[in-house]
Design an enzyme around this catalytic site. Structure first.
Site, short mmCIF file in Angstrom:
data_model
loop_
_atom_site.label_atom_id
_atom_site.label_comp_id
_atom_site.label_asym_id
_atom_site.label_seq_id
_atom_site.Cartn_x
_atom_site.Cartn_y
_atom_site.Cartn_z
N GLU A 126 0.85 -1.28 -0.05
CA GLU A 126 -0.03 0.00 0.17
C GLU A 126 0.63 1.13 0.00
O GLU A 126 0.70 2.15 -0.65
CB GLU A 126 -1.00 -0.06 1.29
CG GLU A 126 -1.86 0.99 1.52
CD GLU A 126 -2.65 1.17 2.72
OE1 GLU A 126 -3.49 2.09 2.59
OE2 GLU A 126 -2.46 -0.01 3.43
N HIS A 127 1.74 1.32 1.03
CA HIS A 127 2.70 2.63 1.02
C HIS A 127 4.21 1.95 0.97
O HIS A 127 4.39 1.01 1.58
CB HIS A 127 2.69 3.31 2.53
CG HIS A 127 1.31 3.66 2.77
ND1 HIS A 127 0.51 3.09 3.33
CD2 HIS A 127 0.90 4.80 2.48
CE1 HIS A 127 -0.67 3.84 3.64
NE2 HIS A 127 -0.53 5.13 3.00
#
Length: 121
Positions: A11-12
């Site tokens: 996600e990040h």
């Protein structure tokens, strides 16, 4: 290195490297990418415009963050002239033959016969 990141599809992702362009050019599966010491997740979530609603569970392999386009219905259509249909049909027929799509090839061949050389002039 970038291949592992693409496979994990986090996600990040934060990249701290002397060669950030390598990762920008070679990574494609992440929710949001933060490059070098000057950026951080808080900037992306709150003020810099990268989306806070990001794909999780390795979904970044096939989708990006939430955007307005996800709420817009998209309708597509085709419209070509008879001569263009014949030209497209020739290419389509060859591709269908290579892929073993006999029904699609027959539909393309029909249009080549209908709009192609046999009816030219």
């Amino acid at each position: 290195m970038a291949g592992t990141g693409n496979e994990l599809a986090f996600e990040h992702v934060r990249i701290l490297t002397g060669n950030p362009d390598y990762y920008l050019d070679n990574m494609s599966s992440y929710g949001a990418l933060f490059v070098d010491h000057e950026t951080n997740v808080a900037y992306g979530d709150k003020v810099m415009g990268t989306n806070h609603t990001l794909p999780t569970g390795r979904a970044a392999r096939y989708t990006g963050g939430l955007r307005v386009g996800k709420f817009i219905k998209t309708c597509t259509y085709q419209r070509v002239s008879p001569s263009a249909s014949a030209k497209v049909g020739e290419v389509c027929s060859r591709l269908c033959a290579l892929e073993g799509f006999r029904g699609h090839k027959a539909r393309a061949d029909l249009r080549v016969r209908r709009y192609g050389r046999a009816n030219a002039g």
